[in-house]
Design a protein around this motif. Structure first.
Motif, PDB file in Angstrom:
ATOM      1  N   ARG A 183       9.143  39.894  20.364  1.00 14.61           N
ATOM      2  CA  ARG A 183       8.545  40.330  19.100  1.00 14.61           C
ATOM      3  C   ARG A 183       6.890  39.961  19.089  1.00 14.61           C
ATOM      4  NH1 ARG A 183      11.516  38.201  14.948  1.00 14.61           N
ATOM      5  NH2 ARG A 183      10.298  36.510  14.554  1.00 14.61           N
ATOM      6  N   ALA A 184       6.084  40.777  18.972  1.00 13.30           N
ATOM      7  CA  ALA A 184       4.837  40.576  18.832  1.00 13.30           C
ATOM      8  C   ALA A 184       4.423  39.664  17.820  1.00 13.30           C
ATOM      9  CB  ALA A 184       3.889  41.577  19.257  1.00 13.30           C
ATOM     10  N   LEU A 185       3.507  38.793  17.825  1.00 11.45           N
ATOM     11  CA  LEU A 185       2.842  38.035  16.604  1.00 11.45           C
ATOM     12  C   LEU A 185       1.306  38.063  16.361  1.00 11.45           C
ATOM     13  CD1 LEU A 185       4.813  34.493  17.346  1.00 11.45           C
ATOM     14  CD2 LEU A 185       5.337  36.413  15.622  1.00 11.45           C
ATOM     15  N   SER A 186       0.970  38.185  15.175  1.00 13.74           N
ATOM     16  CA  SER A 186      -0.469  38.125  15.002  1.00 13.74           C
ATOM     17  C   SER A 186      -0.692  36.990  14.795  1.00 13.74           C
ATOM     18  CB  SER A 186      -0.735  38.784  13.696  1.00 13.74           C
ATOM     19  OG  SER A 186      -0.198  38.191  12.526  1.00 13.74           O
ATOM     20  N   ASP A 187      -2.223  36.851  14.928  1.00 13.97           N
ATOM     21  CA  ASP A 187      -2.859  35.520  15.269  1.00 13.97           C
ATOM     22  C   ASP A 187      -2.527  34.761  13.617  1.00 13.97           C
ATOM     23  OD1 ASP A 187      -3.802  35.892  17.618  1.00 13.97           O
ATOM     24  OD2 ASP A 187      -6.023  36.217  16.847  1.00 13.97           O
ATOM     25  N   SER A 188      -2.692  35.382  12.442  1.00 13.65           N
ATOM     26  CA  SER A 188      -2.342  34.885  11.183  1.00 13.65           C
ATOM     27  C   SER A 188      -0.939  34.269  11.238  1.00 13.65           C
ATOM     28  CB  SER A 188      -2.892  35.851  10.199  1.00 13.65           C
ATOM     29  OG  SER A 188      -1.982  36.950  10.341  1.00 13.65           O
ATOM     30  N   GLU A 189      -0.187  35.137  11.976  1.00 12.77           N
ATOM     31  CA  GLU A 189       1.484  34.662  11.553  1.00 12.77           C
ATOM     32  C   GLU A 189       1.657  33.476  12.593  1.00 12.77           C
ATOM     33  OE1 GLU A 189       4.659  38.083  11.947  1.00 12.77           O
ATOM     34  OE2 GLU A 189       2.802  38.647  13.306  1.00 12.77           O
ATOM     35  N   SER A 190       0.985  33.270  13.644  1.00 16.31           N
ATOM     36  CA  SER A 190       1.308  32.008  14.424  1.00 16.31           C
ATOM     37  C   SER A 190       0.175  30.865  14.276  1.00 16.31           C
ATOM     38  CB  SER A 190       1.181  32.555  15.894  1.00 16.31           C
ATOM     39  OG  SER A 190      -0.055  32.789  16.167  1.00 16.31           O
ATOM     40  N   ALA A 191      -0.555  31.043  13.519  1.00 19.48           N
ATOM     41  CA  ALA A 191      -1.430  30.113  13.232  1.00 19.48           C
ATOM     42  C   ALA A 191      -0.911  28.658  12.689  1.00 19.48           C
ATOM     43  CB  ALA A 191      -2.665  30.266  12.150  1.00 19.48           C
ATOM     44  N   GLY A 192      -1.140  27.685  13.714  1.00 13.63           N
ATOM     45  CA  GLY A 192      -0.636  26.367  13.171  1.00 13.63           C
ATOM     46  C   GLY A 192       0.956  26.066  13.468  1.00 13.63           C
ATOM     47  N   LYS A 193       1.460  27.178  14.043  1.00 13.87           N
ATOM     48  CA  LYS A 193       2.970  27.241  14.185  1.00 13.87           C
ATOM     49  C   LYS A 193       3.345  27.022  15.654  1.00 13.87           C
ATOM     50  CE  LYS A 193       3.470  30.029  10.063  1.00 13.87           C
ATOM     51  NZ  LYS A 193       4.124  31.298   9.405  1.00 13.87           N
ATOM     52  N   TRP A 194       4.654  26.703  15.723  1.00 17.20           N
ATOM     53  CA  TRP A 194       5.288  26.591  17.277  1.00 17.20           C
ATOM     54  C   TRP A 194       6.496  27.510  16.973  1.00 17.20           C
ATOM     55  CZ3 TRP A 194       3.763  22.847  21.016  1.00 17.20           C
ATOM     56  CH2 TRP A 194       2.873  21.986  20.702  1.00 17.20           C
ATOM     57  N   SER A 195       6.626  28.082  18.241  1.00 20.12           N
ATOM     58  CA  SER A 195       7.797  28.937  18.638  1.00 20.12           C
ATOM     59  C   SER A 195       8.909  27.813  19.192  1.00 20.12           C
ATOM     60  CB  SER A 195       7.622  30.044  19.381  1.00 20.12           C
ATOM     61  OG  SER A 195       7.090  29.852  20.920  1.00 20.12           O
ATOM     62  N   GLN A 196      10.430  27.874  18.848  1.00 22.57           N
ATOM     63  CA  GLN A 196      11.275  27.239  19.683  1.00 22.57           C
ATOM     64  C   GLN A 196      12.133  28.484  20.382  1.00 22.57           C
ATOM     65  OE1 GLN A 196      14.794  26.073  18.347  1.00 22.57           O
ATOM     66  NE2 GLN A 196      14.674  23.965  19.163  1.00 22.57           N
ATOM     67  N   VAL A 197      12.383  28.411  21.666  1.00 22.51           N
ATOM     68  CA  VAL A 197      13.110  29.405  22.287  1.00 22.51           C
ATOM     69  C   VAL A 197      14.146  28.558  23.228  1.00 22.51           C
ATOM     70  CG1 VAL A 197      13.547  31.162  23.807  1.00 22.51           C
ATOM     71  CG2 VAL A 197      11.310  31.350  22.754  1.00 22.51           C
ATOM     72  N   VAL A 198      15.276  28.828  22.514  1.00 20.81           N
ATOM     73  CA  VAL A 198      16.527  27.878  23.056  1.00 20.81           C
ATOM     74  C   VAL A 198      17.081  28.825  24.196  1.00 20.81           C
ATOM     75  CG1 VAL A 198      18.884  27.144  22.602  1.00 20.81           C
ATOM     76  CG2 VAL A 198      16.893  26.584  21.057  1.00 20.81           C
ATOM     77  N   TYR A 199      17.570  28.200  25.378  1.00 18.66           N
ATOM     78  CA  TYR A 199      18.310  28.467  26.443  1.00 18.66           C
ATOM     79  C   TYR A 199      19.572  28.448  26.876  1.00 18.66           C
ATOM     80  CZ  TYR A 199      13.596  30.574  27.401  1.00 18.66           C
ATOM     81  OH  TYR A 199      12.484  31.218  26.992  1.00 18.66           O
ATOM     82  N   GLN A 200      20.315  29.057  27.358  1.00 19.31           N
ATOM     83  CA  GLN A 200      21.793  28.924  27.756  1.00 19.31           C
ATOM     84  C   GLN A 200      21.823  27.866  29.126  1.00 19.31           C
ATOM     85  OE1 GLN A 200      24.916  28.835  27.221  1.00 19.31           O
ATOM     86  NE2 GLN A 200      25.348  31.035  27.359  1.00 19.31           N
ATOM     87  N   VAL A 201      23.124  27.369  29.349  1.00 18.01           N
ATOM     88  CA  VAL A 201      23.210  26.569  30.426  1.00 18.01           C
ATOM     89  C   VAL A 201      22.644  27.239  31.689  1.00 18.01           C
ATOM     90  CG1 VAL A 201      25.300  25.277  29.288  1.00 18.01           C
ATOM     91  CG2 VAL A 201      25.529  27.361  30.627  1.00 18.01           C
ATOM     92  N   ASP A 202      22.688  28.414  31.888  1.00 18.52           N
ATOM     93  CA  ASP A 202      22.182  28.929  33.140  1.00 18.52           C
ATOM     94  C   ASP A 202      20.757  29.379  33.082  1.00 18.52           C
ATOM     95  OD1 ASP A 202      22.577  31.141  31.294  1.00 18.52           O
ATOM     96  OD2 ASP A 202      23.631  32.437  32.715  1.00 18.52           O
ATOM     97  N   ASP A 203      20.051  28.907  32.044  1.00 17.90           N
ATOM     98  CA  ASP A 203      18.655  29.352  31.527  1.00 17.90           C
ATOM     99  C   ASP A 203      18.458  30.724  31.149  1.00 17.90           C
ATOM    100  OD1 ASP A 203      17.613  26.655  32.037  1.00 17.90           O
ATOM    101  OD2 ASP A 203      17.388  26.748  34.144  1.00 17.90           O
ATOM    102  N   ALA A 204      19.560  31.405  30.879  1.00 16.50           N
ATOM    103  CA  ALA A 204      19.415  32.767  30.119  1.00 16.50           C
ATOM    104  C   ALA A 204      18.878  32.488  28.742  1.00 16.50           C
ATOM    105  CB  ALA A 204      20.757  33.548  30.260  1.00 16.50           C
TER     106      ALA A 204
END
Length: 339
Positions: free
Chosen positions: A138-159
């Motif tokens: 999902r694309a994010l605009s500059d204003s959406e992501s300003a000052g924020k962090w994404s966290q993406v969690v991965y499975q045991v096989d890195d999927a």
């Protein structure tokens, strides 16, 4: 991202000034204050994320609280725990990756590669789960992501498993990250024992505590089959990571030392798939043991010296390819594979 732009702009101004011979207006007091505040927030965020690395005794505690479907009976509380190491495997300033490894067993302790969490500052996109072992960027605009962090969690096989975008807050003496609600796959504790719901609509809060950290979850178990998603039951989860060194920490560290090159190659393959495909998924539904068990076995072969990292990585890529679809069917068609 913002921090680097500010620094680059400042350096450019200093470089141009002697050549132009023109007076350059100094930054206003408000601009300087804002920049300093951004720097301080960024460093506080990084400190909180990095504080999650360490050695821990972990307690996983889940309890269903409110039923939303007539006749549904709340399931028994699920409480478990274990010892786990969390290691920083990448730190690029605005990107931090943390790998979890469990140390389990009786007299003979052994490692179990667990989940991974990747944090990125002011990302231009975030990978999200959209049901039935399928993900999209999902694309994010500059204003959406300003000052924020994404966290993406991965499975045991890195999927991938799930991702979200949120802002760290440092208030009342607590550093905590809380994103909006996002979908995530079923946890293994349910995926292997029940088939009455197909996704979790979750808020995942991470907060730093005096003796470690806590992962709080506000989960709504969703029924996706047959039409519009609807809530089955709500669940509260509290995963507590308490600093603890009285276990065989070397079991986890030795495993990672032996297999990290293999896992780096596996991560690179999933990263390539994500970069090249705005939407992708697995051809198997439910708990994807058919995907992750062969890859975990390959890691064990590397650890035991039976295969080189390169040999095992080539086989892992073949396993991933055999279960990958880059043109996933609509949700209801994908869910039909779970009947």
């Amino acid at each position: 991202m913002t921090i680097r732009i500010i620094a680059a702009a400042g350096a450019l101004a200093l470089a141009v000034l002697p050549l132009s011979g023109c007076a350059t207006a100094a930054p206003s007091a408000s601009q300087t204050t804002t920049a300093n505040h951004q720097d301080a927030d960024f460093e506080a965020d990084r400190k909180a994320i990095l504080a999650m690395a360490g050695n821990y005794h972990v307690t996983f505690d889940f309890i269903e609280t409110v039923a939303f479907e007539e006749g549904y009976e709340l399931k028994d509380r699920k409480l478990s725990g274990g010892n786990e190491i969390v290691r920083v495997i990448a730190d690029e300033g605005d990107f931090i990756s943390l790998q979890h490894i469990l140390v389990v067993g009786g007299d003979e302790k052994f490692p179990v590669k667990h989940w991974r969490q990747d944090w990125r500052y002011e990302p231009d996109s975030v990978l999200t789960f959209i049901g039935a072992n399928t993900w999209e960027t999902r694309a994010l605009s500059d204003s959406e992501s300003a000052g924020k962090w994404s966290q993406v969690v991965y499975q045991v096989d890195d999927a991938p498993r799930y991702g979200a975008l949120g802002e760290w807050a440092h208030e009342d003496g607590v550093s905590a990250w809380t994103p909006p609600r996002e979908w995530r796959p079923l946890p293994r504790r349910d995926a292997t024992t029940r088939d009455d719901y197909q996704a979790v609509d979750a808020i995942n809060r991470h907060a730093i505590t005096p003796d470690g950290w806590v992962h709080e979850q506000d989960n709504t178990k969703l029924v996706l089959k047959g039409g519009e998603p609807h809530a089955l039951v709500r669940e509260i989860g509290v995963n507590t990571y308490k600093k603890f060194d009285d276990f065989e920490i070397a079991v986890g560290d030795d495993y990672w030392a032996a297999t990290q090159d293999f896992w780096a190659a596996v991560r690179d393959e999933w990263t390539r798939i994500e970069a090249e495909n705005p939407r992708f998924g697995l051809t198997v539904q439910g708990e994807p043991e058919a995907v992750y068990m062969p890859i975990l076995d390959l890691a064990e072969a590397v650890e035991d010296g039976e295969k080189t990292s390169a040999e095992a990585a080539e086989e892992a890529r073949a396993v991933i390819a055999s279960f990958l679809t880059t043109r996933p069917a609509p949700l209801q068609a994908r869910l039909a594979g779970t009947d």
